[in-house]
Design a protein around this motif. Structure first.
Motif, PDB file in Angstrom:
ATOM      1  N   UNK A 475     -19.591  49.262  -6.233  1.00  0.00           N
ATOM      2  CA  UNK A 475     -19.555  48.106  -5.346  1.00  0.00           C
ATOM      3  C   UNK A 475     -18.677  48.352  -4.129  1.00  0.00           C
ATOM      4  N   UNK A 486      -7.391  46.380  -0.327  1.00  0.00           N
ATOM      5  CA  UNK A 486      -6.809  45.068  -0.653  1.00  0.00           C
ATOM      6  C   UNK A 486      -5.748  44.634   0.347  1.00  0.00           C
ATOM      7  N   UNK A 489      -5.694  40.907   0.792  1.00  0.00           N
ATOM      8  CA  UNK A 489      -5.099  40.232  -0.368  1.00  0.00           C
ATOM      9  C   UNK A 489      -3.580  40.331  -0.318  1.00  0.00           C
TER      10      UNK A 489
ATOM     11  N   UNK B 188      -8.016  56.661 -10.745  1.00  0.00           N
ATOM     12  CA  UNK B 188      -7.852  55.514  -9.839  1.00  0.00           C
ATOM     13  C   UNK B 188      -8.808  54.379 -10.227  1.00  0.00           C
ATOM     14  N   UNK B 190      -9.404  51.072  -8.130  1.00  0.00           N
ATOM     15  CA  UNK B 190      -9.084  50.123  -7.053  1.00  0.00           C
ATOM     16  C   UNK B 190      -9.398  48.687  -7.476  1.00  0.00           C
ATOM     17  N   UNK B 191      -8.371  47.795  -7.455  1.00  0.00           N
ATOM     18  CA  UNK B 191      -8.609  46.415  -7.894  1.00  0.00           C
ATOM     19  C   UNK B 191      -9.524  45.640  -6.950  1.00  0.00           C
ATOM     20  N   UNK B 192      -9.936  46.270  -5.853  1.00  0.00           N
ATOM     21  CA  UNK B 192     -10.833  45.564  -4.932  1.00  0.00           C
ATOM     22  C   UNK B 192     -12.271  45.529  -5.435  1.00  0.00           C
ATOM     23  N   UNK B 193     -12.641  46.451  -6.334  1.00  0.00           N
ATOM     24  CA  UNK B 193     -14.004  46.379  -6.870  1.00  0.00           C
ATOM     25  C   UNK B 193     -14.102  46.743  -8.357  1.00  0.00           C
ATOM     26  N   UNK B 203     -18.096  43.333 -10.398  1.00  0.00           N
ATOM     27  CA  UNK B 203     -17.626  44.325  -9.422  1.00  0.00           C
ATOM     28  C   UNK B 203     -17.819  43.844  -7.985  1.00  0.00           C
ATOM     29  N   UNK B 204     -18.606  42.817  -7.794  1.00  0.00           N
ATOM     30  CA  UNK B 204     -18.763  42.215  -6.467  1.00  0.00           C
ATOM     31  C   UNK B 204     -17.943  40.941  -6.409  1.00  0.00           C
ATOM     32  N   UNK B 207     -13.342  37.010  -1.480  1.00  0.00           N
ATOM     33  CA  UNK B 207     -11.909  37.137  -1.216  1.00  0.00           C
ATOM     34  C   UNK B 207     -11.063  36.538  -2.337  1.00  0.00           C
ATOM     35  N   UNK B 210     -11.035  38.620  -5.356  1.00  0.00           N
ATOM     36  CA  UNK B 210     -10.172  39.791  -5.251  1.00  0.00           C
ATOM     37  C   UNK B 210      -8.697  39.417  -5.384  1.00  0.00           C
ATOM     38  N   UNK B 211      -8.356  38.224  -4.889  1.00  0.00           N
ATOM     39  CA  UNK B 211      -6.974  37.752  -5.064  1.00  0.00           C
ATOM     40  C   UNK B 211      -6.688  37.578  -6.556  1.00  0.00           C
ATOM     41  N   UNK B 214      -6.317  40.896  -8.253  1.00  0.00           N
ATOM     42  CA  UNK B 214      -5.034  41.544  -7.970  1.00  0.00           C
ATOM     43  C   UNK B 214      -3.926  40.901  -8.797  1.00  0.00           C
ATOM     44  N   UNK B 215      -3.971  39.553  -8.911  1.00  0.00           N
ATOM     45  CA  UNK B 215      -2.961  38.868  -9.717  1.00  0.00           C
ATOM     46  C   UNK B 215      -3.083  39.306 -11.171  1.00  0.00           C
TER      47      UNK B 215
END
Lengths: 528, 528
Positions: A475, A486, A489, B188, B190-193, B203-204, B207, B210-211, B214-215
């Motif tokens: 994705x 991010x 974020x 790796x 990435x927490x963005x996806x 995975x999509x 915003x 994604x917040x 990340x939390x």
């Protein structure tokens, strides 16, 4: 009679089960192939032939001026006109070669390399335009309906056509300069332990090594924009949409990468990256006995500087002839240049070497190579210690990797002398550690669950069977740089934290003031 | 006669070639196995049996109180004492179960989940100590000289023993809470996806998604320190070196991960991660015809809540009995609880289900499951649409993934009613889109170059043959957090840039002053 019939029935049953269980080879599917000329084609051809042998109809697009791509019984070719001549192509190659022979290697080589590469790719991109804007040919191809585009992403033609024809693309590659392949596939490559090309680093770097690597990483990013500017322009012009070449590459289904951890350093991979390193040293043909077979106990040495170079300056060649006269081994050398009068007897000069067959011979003792990936994989796969003389491009990095593993010695063509050659050859032949380390490396390389060629065939056919490999597409492709990392974020969270801190401070202040205020008022009241 | 002899010679030659070319199965090697009880063991057992069948000598370490791990003809067992009883184990499981049946799912479930997990692992770590400090047993094992430790890294025992015995470890896992497996393997994410567990994300993400991700990522990092504190303590205490469990895991040779992109989202992988998702649905045994075979055109439904749960509160069970009386399908249900008097005829209750065999039956129409990974893979591999009722742990995330792909419906056990059940069942059975999507998913899942079990065997034997898989170990293991992220390099570069800027400004100022000074002096002189 009854047992016979039962046996027959059982046989039929087993056959049916087999047919039901074995994945049927996809037959009659049409594959369009867009190769890159030179050594790139040599390994891609193996896959093309195998796909043809499995019943796929193959069409290979061939420029009318080419170095190594030729017609074959295995596939049909479609020729397109390119605006350069064979002489111009050769001149290009000669420039690369001369630089290696006549100039001492130095730090600025990266710029020279890039310059050569830009020169080469600009020429090829022009050739690519020759294909794309050949309307009658393109119309004919569009009408044929292919199930797959097999292409080398080193040049943009194939992926542009795949997008234009709306067919899935499978890439066959060793990697693209500047790591564009990894960027396009959304594959992380932390510069803290993934050495960049031309950095002289291994995967274990000290602080200064990591600084150098980071600088090289930034430099690469800059050079990439220069190098791929013409690719980007052609992509968006031809496809009539705002798209960089990197974005276009990101739509590929599978990356067949000539990659293996006996040669490359371990680093992250993406699900649609398939390692097929060593695909070029599958089968060996038996050699005629004579010259190498009769080389006695001392055995023989194989020497070639790759598919593109079979000559060198006369003075340089003399050093090699001289060195070979001083070693007990015989030498098989791909060389078409001037031969000195007193050329020693132990040398056999050839126009073209059956390199892999020679390296697979039990009497081979060493391999003198320019360090192209094909040669390196054939050296590893046949466990032959190497003396390496890099010419250009990634070869400097390739030979460095092998030297670090203790399976070869590196010399450079600029200042190579017969003494240095003899010393290096004696070292890799007589110091047993080179052979021992090479045997270990070879054992690891060849111990794999499935042969690279079979793996490549599987994934090419997978893409044909399923019309792509959508389930392997991360994705990350739908995120921009800021989103991927991010940063938006983090910014939001930072703002929230700041607001909370500020509000807290404000509240504290107010409380403090009220508290003190009350006290002061009370004091005032008291004092009244 | 001569032709015969020639034929014989040819045959022998072919045989010799085959023997030389085929990788010989490693025989007589000794493998130590440290499993984790419960469903974890069910798929690991498949690999253990296959390794035994290939001639390896296997010793499985079994706690004297266990749920599913038992002796077998395939392997030898060594039993160790654990400081808890079967009743205590069952109580633990019941707590997990009751939470799912009696409490509405909410955001705070992650804490409840972690709490349960900590409770479970604390108990198991105590059991682990029972093994490690059983001196006579450990001495005996140490004397046996094993070539491989096959272990489930969900618990620390196996990797600690591997380090102590100095043998390479192969991990068999579906993943460890908090993504500790990925952290340990330097992979790796990435927490963005890459959606975190319990985040409810795919995975999509937009915003806000994604917040949230990340939390959750940060929360996980905190929870991990809590959850694995006892692991860390045991590791450094037993091995007498300052080492976290994560660091210890980083020394594993190969990660055999029950991972597949028909189920999981595509994300980066490391070279020593091997996907063996679906290993549990290899072979099916034929079923006795009767109940399911005679289920007519309407077919049947399979219902199980996994290996650990075969009962439920009576009120809840009634909803299921009621729902099943309202559908035309027969139902095979793993259930040992109270049966109402008016239980319908179309239900067959069983103590244990041959789940994979049932799901492979042509008449199966739907699968009611708690969403454990084993069940999900068997559902995918047999293309059976699912109604999913997650219980605890990763199951909520598992069922979410399936629902997103449109191959099943999710209900929750807390507020499930017969109406909801009937509706969901009718949907997945009668709306053809579920089956169609499942067929596509299944096709992609089963179309692979090599079967998961064969791949697992290959890599286990690879590690035995080469004493590890050192060539797959990324250099990232030798970097600390700051170095890995190049923060020290960035700091240096920033300082250099600052110095250059400051010096430039200083120079400019000096120049300016000199220039103006001269002018002023000149003016002064002029005016004089």
């Amino acid at each position: 009679d009854k047992t016979d019939r039962q046996g027959l029935r059982l046989g039929l049953l087993v056959l049916l089960c087999c047919l039901a269980l074995c994945p049927a080879p996809v037959q009659g599917d049409k594959v369009l192939v867009m190769p890159v000329d030179g050594s790139h084609w040599l390994s891609m051809k193996l896959l093309v032939k195998e796909l043809a042998a499995r019943g796929h109809e193959i069409v290979v697009l061939v420029p009318n001026t080419s170095i190594l791509i030729q017609g074959s019984d295995y596939y049909r070719t479609e020729t397109f006109r390119v605006p350069y001549s064979k002489a111009q192509l050769d001149e290009n190659v000669n420039k690369l070669k001369d630089a290696a022979f006549l100039k001492a290697p130095d730090v600025m080589d990266i710029f020279v390399n890039v310059q050569h590469l830009v020169h080469f790719t600009t020429m090829q991109v022009k050739g690519c335009e020759g294909l794309l804007y050949d309307e009658p040919l393109i119309q004919r191809l569009r009408g044929e309906i292919f199930q797959l585009m097999l292409t080398d992403p080193f040049l943009p033609c194939g992926s542009i056509l795949a997008d234009s024809f709306n067919i899935p693309a499978v890439y066959f590659s060793r990697g693209i300069p500047c790591g564009l392949d990894e960027k396009a596939a959304q594959c992380p490559t932390p510069p803290s332990y993934v050495p960049r090309l031309f950095s002289g680093n291994t995967d274990h770097m000290d602080f200064l090594g990591r600084v150098k690597n980071m600088l090289m990483y930034s430099l690469e990013s800059y050079l990439c924009t220069v190098m791929f500017a013409s690719f980007d322009e052609l992509t968006s012009r031809y496809l009539e949409k705002d798209m960089t070449y990197r974005e276009l590459l990101g739509h590929g289904a599978i990356w067949l990468l000539r990659y293996d951890y006996s040669f490359e350093y371990p680093k992250p991979r993406m699900p649609n990256m398939v390692n097929i390193g060593g695909i070029n040293c599958g089968k060996r043909a038996p050699l005629p006995a004579e010259f190498v077979g009769e080389s006695g106990e001392d055995g023989f040495v194989v020497f070639t500087l790759g598919s593109m170079i079979s000559q060198m300056p006369e003075e340089k060649a003399k050093q090699f002839f001289d060195a070979f006269s001083r070693i007990p081994q015989r030498v098989v050398w791909r060389y078409t240049g001037v031969v000195p009068e007193n050329a020693p007897d132990n040398i056999r000069l050839m126009k073209w070497l059956p390199q892999n067959d020679l390296l697979g011979h039990p009497k081979v003792k060493a391999f003198i190579t320019h360090g192209g990936t094909h040669g390196i994989y054939e050296g590893i796969c046949n466990s032959v210690p190497m003396v390496m003389l890099p010419l250009f491009g990634d070869q400097g990095d390739n030979v460095h990797r092998m030297a670090v593993r203790g399976v070869g010695e590196v010399l450079n063509l600029f200042d190579v002398t017969s003494d240095k050659l003899v010393e290096a050859l004696n070292k890799v032949i007589n110091d047993k550690s080179y052979k021992e380390k090479m045997l270990k490396l070879s054992a690891v390389h060849k111990d794999r669950p499935i042969e690279p060629l079979d793996l490549a065939v599987f994934w090419a056919e997978f893409v044909m069977r399923h019309g792509g490999a959508e389930h392997l597409r991360p994705a990350a492709h739908d995120l921009n740089w800021i989103q991927y990392h991010s940063l938006d974020v983090f910014t939001l969270l930072l703002i929230i934290v700041l607001i909370v801190v500020m509000v807290t401070i404000k509240c504290c202040k107010v409380c403090f003031r009220k508290c003190c205020g009350t006290k002061r008022t009370m004091k005032k009241k008291k004092s009244e």
